[in-house]
Design a protein around this motif. Structure first.
Motif, PDB file in Angstrom:
ATOM      1  N   ASP A 613       0.835  -1.211   0.000  1.00 54.78           N
ATOM      2  CA  ASP A 613       0.000   0.000   0.000  1.00 54.78           C
ATOM      3  C   ASP A 613       0.867   1.258   0.000  1.00 54.78           C
ATOM      4  OD1 ASP A 613      -2.205  -1.572  -0.006  1.00 54.78           O
ATOM      5  OD2 ASP A 613      -2.811  -1.166   2.065  1.00 54.78           O
ATOM      6  N   LEU A 614       1.981   1.207   0.713  1.00 52.82           N
ATOM      7  CA  LEU A 614       2.867   2.383   0.763  1.00 52.82           C
ATOM      8  C   LEU A 614       3.483   2.666  -0.602  1.00 52.82           C
ATOM      9  CD1 LEU A 614       4.628   1.775   4.199  1.00 52.82           C
ATOM     10  CD2 LEU A 614       3.056   3.631   3.643  1.00 52.82           C
ATOM     11  N   TYR A 615       3.906   1.610  -1.298  1.00 51.18           N
ATOM     12  CA  TYR A 615       4.483   1.819  -2.639  1.00 51.18           C
ATOM     13  C   TYR A 615       3.407   2.264  -3.631  1.00 51.18           C
ATOM     14  CZ  TYR A 615       9.013   0.005  -1.211  1.00 51.18           C
ATOM     15  OH  TYR A 615      10.231  -0.154  -0.596  1.00 51.18           O
ATOM     16  N   ASP A 616       2.186   1.731  -3.474  1.00 52.48           N
ATOM     17  CA  ASP A 616       1.077   2.204  -4.317  1.00 52.48           C
ATOM     18  C   ASP A 616       0.806   3.681  -4.063  1.00 52.48           C
ATOM     19  OD1 ASP A 616       0.761  -0.251  -5.464  1.00 52.48           O
ATOM     20  OD2 ASP A 616      -0.954  -0.849  -4.241  1.00 52.48           O
ATOM     21  N   LEU A 621       1.267   9.496  -5.629  1.00 50.85           N
ATOM     22  CA  LEU A 621       1.755  10.863  -5.397  1.00 50.85           C
ATOM     23  C   LEU A 621       2.590  11.381  -6.558  1.00 50.85           C
ATOM     24  CD1 LEU A 621       2.758  10.517  -1.635  1.00 50.85           C
ATOM     25  CD2 LEU A 621       0.807  11.778  -2.561  1.00 50.85           C
ATOM     26  N   MET A 622       3.102  10.447  -7.377  1.00 44.28           N
ATOM     27  CA  MET A 622       3.918  10.852  -8.528  1.00 44.28           C
ATOM     28  C   MET A 622       3.072  11.108  -9.761  1.00 44.28           C
ATOM     29  SD  MET A 622       7.022   8.119  -7.939  1.00 44.28           S
ATOM     30  CE  MET A 622       7.915   8.608  -9.405  1.00 44.28           C
ATOM     31  N   ASP A 623       1.759  10.844  -9.679  1.00 47.60           N
ATOM     32  CA  ASP A 623       0.870  11.059 -10.822  1.00 47.60           C
ATOM     33  C   ASP A 623       0.753  12.556 -11.116  1.00 47.60           C
ATOM     34  OD1 ASP A 623      -2.161  11.559 -11.804  1.00 47.60           O
ATOM     35  OD2 ASP A 623      -1.453   9.593 -12.506  1.00 47.60           O
ATOM     36  N   ASP A 624       0.836  12.923 -12.399  1.00 40.78           N
ATOM     37  CA  ASP A 624       0.829  14.346 -12.780  1.00 40.78           C
ATOM     38  C   ASP A 624      -0.444  15.046 -12.320  1.00 40.78           C
ATOM     39  OD1 ASP A 624       3.295  14.068 -13.930  1.00 40.78           O
ATOM     40  OD2 ASP A 624       2.527  13.765 -15.969  1.00 40.78           O
ATOM     41  N   SER A 633      -2.920  19.759   1.153  1.00 41.43           N
ATOM     42  CA  SER A 633      -2.699  19.340   2.537  1.00 41.43           C
ATOM     43  C   SER A 633      -2.728  17.816   2.653  1.00 41.43           C
ATOM     44  CB  SER A 633      -3.758  19.961   3.451  1.00 41.43           C
ATOM     45  OG  SER A 633      -5.060  19.532   3.062  1.00 41.43           O
ATOM     46  N   GLN A 634      -3.664  17.185   1.930  1.00 40.47           N
ATOM     47  CA  GLN A 634      -3.765  15.727   1.986  1.00 40.47           C
ATOM     48  C   GLN A 634      -2.573  15.066   1.296  1.00 40.47           C
ATOM     49  OE1 GLN A 634      -6.006  14.422   3.739  1.00 40.47           O
ATOM     50  NE2 GLN A 634      -7.514  16.043   3.995  1.00 40.47           N
ATOM     51  N   VAL A 635      -2.126  15.653   0.178  1.00 44.25           N
ATOM     52  CA  VAL A 635      -0.972  15.122  -0.540  1.00 44.25           C
ATOM     53  C   VAL A 635       0.267  15.201   0.336  1.00 44.25           C
ATOM     54  CG1 VAL A 635       0.609  15.535  -2.466  1.00 44.25           C
ATOM     55  CG2 VAL A 635      -1.871  15.543  -2.845  1.00 44.25           C
ATOM     56  N   GLU A 636       0.458  16.348   1.003  1.00 45.48           N
ATOM     57  CA  GLU A 636       1.615  16.509   1.889  1.00 45.48           C
ATOM     58  C   GLU A 636       1.551  15.518   3.055  1.00 45.48           C
ATOM     59  OE1 GLU A 636       1.583  20.557   3.058  1.00 45.48           O
ATOM     60  OE2 GLU A 636       2.217  21.337   1.084  1.00 45.48           O
ATOM     61  N   LYS A 637       0.338  15.354   3.592  1.00 41.20           N
ATOM     62  CA  LYS A 637       0.166  14.431   4.722  1.00 41.20           C
ATOM     63  C   LYS A 637       0.482  12.992   4.302  1.00 41.20           C
ATOM     64  CE  LYS A 637      -3.207  13.042   8.231  1.00 41.20           C
ATOM     65  NZ  LYS A 637      -4.615  13.208   8.725  1.00 41.20           N
ATOM     66  N   LEU A 638       0.003  12.579   3.117  1.00 42.37           N
ATOM     67  CA  LEU A 638       0.253  11.214   2.639  1.00 42.37           C
ATOM     68  C   LEU A 638       1.728  11.028   2.320  1.00 42.37           C
ATOM     69  CD1 LEU A 638      -0.801   8.455   1.805  1.00 42.37           C
ATOM     70  CD2 LEU A 638      -1.281   9.397  -0.471  1.00 42.37           C
ATOM     71  N   SER A 639       2.363  12.048   1.757  1.00 41.38           N
ATOM     72  CA  SER A 639       3.780  11.958   1.415  1.00 41.38           C
ATOM     73  C   SER A 639       4.622  11.754   2.668  1.00 41.38           C
ATOM     74  CB  SER A 639       4.212  13.234   0.691  1.00 41.38           C
ATOM     75  OG  SER A 639       5.572  13.167   0.372  1.00 41.38           O
ATOM     76  N   GLU A 640       4.319  12.480   3.720  1.00 42.41           N
ATOM     77  CA  GLU A 640       5.049  12.330   4.975  1.00 42.41           C
ATOM     78  C   GLU A 640       4.775  10.964   5.615  1.00 42.41           C
ATOM     79  OE1 GLU A 640       7.436  13.296   8.305  1.00 42.41           O
ATOM     80  OE2 GLU A 640       7.335  13.990   6.231  1.00 42.41           O
ATOM     81  N   SER A 663      -3.875  -0.533  11.799  1.00 46.54           N
ATOM     82  CA  SER A 663      -4.224   0.892  11.905  1.00 46.54           C
ATOM     83  C   SER A 663      -3.506   1.717  10.827  1.00 46.54           C
ATOM     84  CB  SER A 663      -3.852   1.407  13.295  1.00 46.54           C
ATOM     85  OG  SER A 663      -4.082   2.789  13.390  1.00 46.54           O
ATOM     86  N   ARG A 664      -2.244   1.407  10.583  1.00 47.46           N
ATOM     87  CA  ARG A 664      -1.483   2.130   9.555  1.00 47.46           C
ATOM     88  C   ARG A 664      -2.018   1.816   8.154  1.00 47.46           C
ATOM     89  NH1 ARG A 664       3.928   3.730  11.703  1.00 47.46           N
ATOM     90  NH2 ARG A 664       3.897   3.200  13.918  1.00 47.46           N
ATOM     91  N   ILE A 665      -2.400   0.548   7.928  1.00 45.75           N
ATOM     92  CA  ILE A 665      -2.991   0.181   6.631  1.00 45.75           C
ATOM     93  C   ILE A 665      -4.269   0.974   6.408  1.00 45.75           C
ATOM     94  CG2 ILE A 665      -4.128  -1.689   5.367  1.00 45.75           C
ATOM     95  CD1 ILE A 665      -2.155  -3.627   6.728  1.00 45.75           C
ATOM     96  N   ARG A 666      -5.071   1.097   7.491  1.00 47.81           N
ATOM     97  CA  ARG A 666      -6.337   1.813   7.380  1.00 47.81           C
ATOM     98  C   ARG A 666      -6.098   3.306   7.110  1.00 47.81           C
ATOM     99  NH1 ARG A 666      -8.146   0.675  12.086  1.00 47.81           N
ATOM    100  NH2 ARG A 666      -9.154  -1.282  11.486  1.00 47.81           N
ATOM    101  N   GLU A 667      -5.116   3.890   7.797  1.00 51.28           N
ATOM    102  CA  GLU A 667      -4.803   5.313   7.605  1.00 51.28           C
ATOM    103  C   GLU A 667      -4.385   5.594   6.162  1.00 51.28           C
ATOM    104  OE1 GLU A 667      -3.164   6.585  12.045  1.00 51.28           O
ATOM    105  OE2 GLU A 667      -1.766   6.096  10.440  1.00 51.28           O
ATOM    106  N   ILE A 668      -3.498   4.773   5.656  1.00 53.92           N
ATOM    107  CA  ILE A 668      -3.035   4.946   4.274  1.00 53.92           C
ATOM    108  C   ILE A 668      -4.211   4.818   3.310  1.00 53.92           C
ATOM    109  CG2 ILE A 668      -1.650   3.891   2.434  1.00 53.92           C
ATOM    110  CD1 ILE A 668       0.070   5.378   4.358  1.00 53.92           C
ATOM    111  N   GLY A 669      -5.052   3.822   3.529  1.00 53.36           N
ATOM    112  CA  GLY A 669      -6.192   3.590   2.643  1.00 53.36           C
ATOM    113  C   GLY A 669      -7.166   4.755   2.638  1.00 53.36           C
ATOM    114  N   ILE A 670      -7.467   5.287   3.814  1.00 52.28           N
ATOM    115  CA  ILE A 670      -8.411   6.416   3.916  1.00 52.28           C
ATOM    116  C   ILE A 670      -7.852   7.639   3.208  1.00 52.28           C
ATOM    117  CG2 ILE A 670      -9.450   8.057   5.536  1.00 52.28           C
ATOM    118  CD1 ILE A 670      -9.736   5.727   7.516  1.00 52.28           C
TER     119      ILE A 670
END
Length: 881
Positions: A613-616, A621-624, A633-640, A663-670
């Motif tokens: 999920d992290l690599y996905d 995040l690299m998508d144009d 804000s969400q992009v920055e949060k996911l990147s961090e 919990s981390r899997i769920r956070e990334i997914g949301i």
């Protein structure tokens, strides 16, 4: 799977009541195959985790980092193809091909020396039962426990297979049928039965002859044999560790509706000739070539390096497979010893010349089986209809060449699956022995290849009980010579091929006085009942003391003598079985390790999911489009989050909290979903007009909720009036009426969903009141709309369910009313009929009633009769009321 499918088409299974499953295991020295049969899987091959058809026989045990070296519970067990590579890296932790050591002791130098040569680096230690254990990282594992782990892993996969077929199934493996070489003795067979006690869930284990398993498969596969014609076949089974030749006769009765008879006729074997021996031969060739090319390396230096020897053995095994189909095999071993990379080749001609002295051993079992037939069988080679090839090592060209020279090409039968004929046959025998399913009937006559004898402590001679070729299972008895005196106790020694393996102590003190010489004029004798079980275990089942009279000393009159059953206790002489406490401890240990394995596997699976999920997310995040139009804000949060969590994964271990990973899997997914939804909302205006429309939709939904409440209230009010005569408290009955289970579960969060939705409405009202709209606020507006849409969808779904549930509850009230109404009507009708009957009886009470048997008048009903029948009196009172 083709052979198994043919077997399935031929065999008809009928469930006989049990939901449990039967597992058939072909327990080979090098590989294990298994088939499971249950109502959910009529005939299903149990594949390995790598989806292979055969399992490596053995496992690797590694200590988990961070734990004490001798902690028996802090270990990781590895099965399957990964074990092969671990053998060269961690030979001291890899326990392979344990079958030939079952029931053996370290005193058996030939077996132990050969095993350690094939598997260098292992620490073999004795147990207090004179059996073998292995010390791995300071922990001793009895051989039976290690084999049980292997069997348990297969059982677990079979159970998972059944669960995958139907998640609702209650099928599970509780019966296991396992192949055993006929040359396995009592200690080896007992060791396998101990394995079944250590493994979890096995209620019954059946030990089935390897040769008979193959013969059964051959008969079921061939299907048609000439009626009334006795045919003879030899099963030539060369596996990795041994070679067996088993002779069978097959007879299809003239009445083809009668079952085919398969009878064991003869047997011979070589316990050390097989694929492993040929592997070692090729290994010797490789070793010789290496030492010739590297004169600085001494033989003893090479032999002292377990990793180097393991690499040579692994390369030799690969070369053996290549030489079965090619004339030459290339050998490439990286860093064999002292960082030396070794490259060479071995030709088929070199291999065959190397084993030339042992070529006669290949056909010797066939010759010996013909020479040592059971009973009155005298079948000549010319009378043999065919030689059935089984076992993977029969594919070796030189083996087939020698067999063809001995028996002729036309008699070599290759029409059974050499790898899977035994497992196909053992599952059929297991089904028959367990009586779990009905199959095509076969009349199987199995015979012992050993002679079983006994000796009393008062005697020096052995007495044969079941000679070689005896049919089993079987029971018989032996009557000892009469004696004038009775000892306090005596022993019965049991022998297998004249080798002592068990002693029974008989306590006769209890009958010493009552069976004294003055009471037993012709002396005392002992009647010993012996058994040879279906697992071919020889035992004393019962010992009785017989008091002989002068006129009753012959056997025909023994039944008239006094007969007292004596207490007996058995004890193995040298090699002993596991005690009940030991079995329980090992059983619990294997169960604990299974639980830990499952926990670790689930943990690793969740770690893999998180990593994926992290690599996905990083790719997202690299998508144009995300870079240009995504919510900053969400992009920055996911990147961090991706950066931090990838670093955290590096330190994740067995002690990691599973809930933390989830919990981390769920956070990334949301967060990923939010970013994707933001782009989907990019074409929406997110202005005041849109939010006014949302507010209107929200209020309509809340009104629908209130409308439903009022509708239910209206029905209840109507019911209170309409059902006043049948239901005392309609609202109370409505409360007691439950929702269907699936609705009840969904509505457990009804109040939470309603509150959340009302909060969303208030948030929109505040937004409209302050007129907070604009492009710079788009992310916030998106969050508000997302919450509204989520809460609305949830509430709409639950409102639909509550409507359906309340409709069902109201219908239950109607049904209750109808039941009570009908009950009242029935009572009224019954009472009316009873009163009419009583009225008719009162009108006729002065008329005489003729008794058919006495012709006397009955006594008329009087006041005393009325008083003695309260129900009658009460009915009259009710009528008056």
């Amino acid at each position: 799977m083709r052979g198994v499918l043919k077997l399935l088409l031929f065999a008809t299974f009928i469930i006989t009541g049990s939901l449990a499953a039967v597992l058939g295991i072909d327990y080979g020295q090098q590989n294990i195959k298994a088939i499971v049969v249950s109502p959910q899987a009529p005939v299903e091959l149990v594949l390995t985790p790598e989806a292979k058809r055969k399992e490596i026989s053995g496992l690797s045990i590694k200590r988990l980092p961070g734990f004490k070296k001798n902690d028996p519970n802090a270990v990781e067990r590895v099965y399957g193809s990964a074990v092969g590579s671990l053998a060269t890296r961690f030979p001291q932790n890899t326990l392979l091909h344990l079958k030939p050591l079952l029931g053996k002791s370290l005193e058996d130098e030939s077996s132990v020396t050969l095993y350690l040569k094939e598997h260098p680096g292992l620490d073999m230690v004795p147990t207090n039962r004179s059996t073998i254990a292995f010390a791995v990282d300071g922990v001793e594992y009895p051989l039976e426990e290690l084999v049980a782990m292997n069997v348990q892993e297969i059982i677990n996969r079979a159970d998972s297979l059944l669960k995958d077929r139907d998640p609702r199934t209650e099928d599970f493996v509780d019966k296991v049928s396992i192949t055993v070489p006929d040359f396995f003795g009592q200690h080896q067979r007992n060791a396998l039965l101990d394995v079944s006690s250590i493994a979890t869930g096995i209620k019954e284990m059946y030990l089935v002859s390897e040769g008979m398993s193959i013969a059964v498969n051959f008969v079921l596969k061939q299907r048609h044999f000439p009626p009334g014609e006795l045919q003879h076949y030899i099963v030539y089974d060369m596996g990795s560790g041994s070679t067996k030749a088993s002779m069978f006769s097959i007879l299809q009765p003239e009445d083809i509706n009668e079952p085919i008879t398969i009878e064991f006729e003869g047997y011979a074997y070589n316990p050390h000739l097989g694929g492993a021996k040929f592997t070692m031969d090729i290994g010797s060739l490789i070793e010789n070539k290496f030492l010739e090319n590297h004169l600085t390396i001494r033989t003893d230096e090479l032999h002292a390096n377990p990793k180097a020897l393991a690499k040579i053995n692994q390369a030799a095994d690969k070369a053996k497979l290549i030489l079965s189909a090619n004339s030459e095999a290339s050998i490439n071993i990286e860093s064999l010893i002292s960082d030396i990379d070794f490259h060479t080749s071995v030709t088929r001609q070199e291999f065959e010349e190397f084993i030339e002295d042992s070529l006669l051993e290949i056909v010797k079992p066939v010759n010996d089986a013909l020479a040592e037939q059971f009973g009155n069988y005298k079948t000549n080679l010319s009378d043999v209809n065919g030689v059935i090839l089984a076992g993977g090592s029969t594919r070796i060209p030189i083996v087939q060449e020698q067999l063809v020279k001995f028996v002729s090409e036309e008699k070599i039968l290759r029409n059974v699956n050499a790898d899977e004929s035994a497992v196909n046959g053992v599952i059929m025998r297991g089904i028959k022995l367990s009586d779990s399913f009905k199959t095509k009937p076969l009349n199987v006559i199995d015979r012992s290849v050993n002679t079983y004898s006994y000796k009393l402590s008062s005697e020096s001679d052995l007495h044969d009980v079941f000679i070689k070729g005896s049919v089993y299972p079987n029971n018989t008895f032996a009557l000892t010579n009469s004696s004038d005196s009775i000892p306090e106790s005596f022993t019965i020694d049991l022998f297998e091929n004249e080798k002592l393996f068990e002693t029974y102590k008989v306590n006769s003190a209890v009958v010493k006085n009552s069976y004294a010489s003055e009471k037993c004029h012709a002396g005392v004798a002992y009647n010993i009942t012996f058994g040879l079980s279906s697992d071919r275990l020889f035992s004393v089942q019962e010992v009785s003391c017989i008091c002989l009279n002068e006129n009753d000393v012959d056997e025909s009159k023994q039944t008239r003598n006094r007969n007292t059953r004596l207490n007996i206790a058995s004890k193995e002489t040298e090699i002993q079985r596991l005690s009940t406490p030991e079995l329980l401890n090992l059983h619990n240990h294997v169960k604990l390790l299974d639980k830990q394995d499952n926990k670790r596997f689930q943990l690793q699976e969740n770690l893999n999911i998180l990593e994926s999920d992290l690599y996905d997310a990083r790719n997202l995040l690299m998508d144009d489009e995300i870079v240009q139009n995504g919510p900053k804000s969400q992009v920055e949060k996911l990147s961090e989050m991706v950066r931090v969590y990838l670093d955290w994964l590096e330190d994740a271990s067995f002690d990691t909290d599973p809930q933390d990973i989830i919990s981390r899997i769920r956070e990334i997914g949301i967060l990923k979903k939010k970013i994707e939804l933001y782009l989907e909302y990019s074409k929406e205006p997110l202005n005041s007009e849109q939010f006014k429309g949302m507010l209107e939709e929200g209020n309509e939904l809340l009104q629908a909720v209130e409308k439903h409440k009022n509708t239910v209230e209206g029905f209840l009010s109507e019911f209170e009036t309409a059902y006043i005569d049948t239901i005392e408290n309609v609202r109370e009955e409505f409360k007691k009426t439950k929702y269907p289970a699936y609705i009840s579960k969904a509505l457990s969060t009804w109040e939470e969903a309603l509150t959340s939705f009302k909060g969303s409405i208030i948030e929109i009202e505040a937004l409209l009141a302050k007129n907070l709209f604009g492009e710079d606020l788009r992310e916030r507006l998106f969050e508000i709309k997302l919450r509204f849409d989520t809460y609305r969808a949830s509430l709409e779904e639950k409102l639909h369910l509550i409507k359906s549930g309340d409709e069902s509850r109201l219908n239950e009230i109607k049904k209750l009313h109808l039941r009570k109404f009908r009950s009242q009507k029935r009572k009224e009708e019954k009472l009316k009929r009873k009163l009419e009957q009583e009225k008719s009886e009162r009108n006729n009470q002065t008329e005489p009633v003729i008794n058919n048997s006495t012709n006397k008048e009955d006594t008329p009903v009087n006041d005393k009769t009325t008083e003695s029948n309260p129900s009658f009196k009460n009915d009259i009172l009710h009528d008056e009321l």
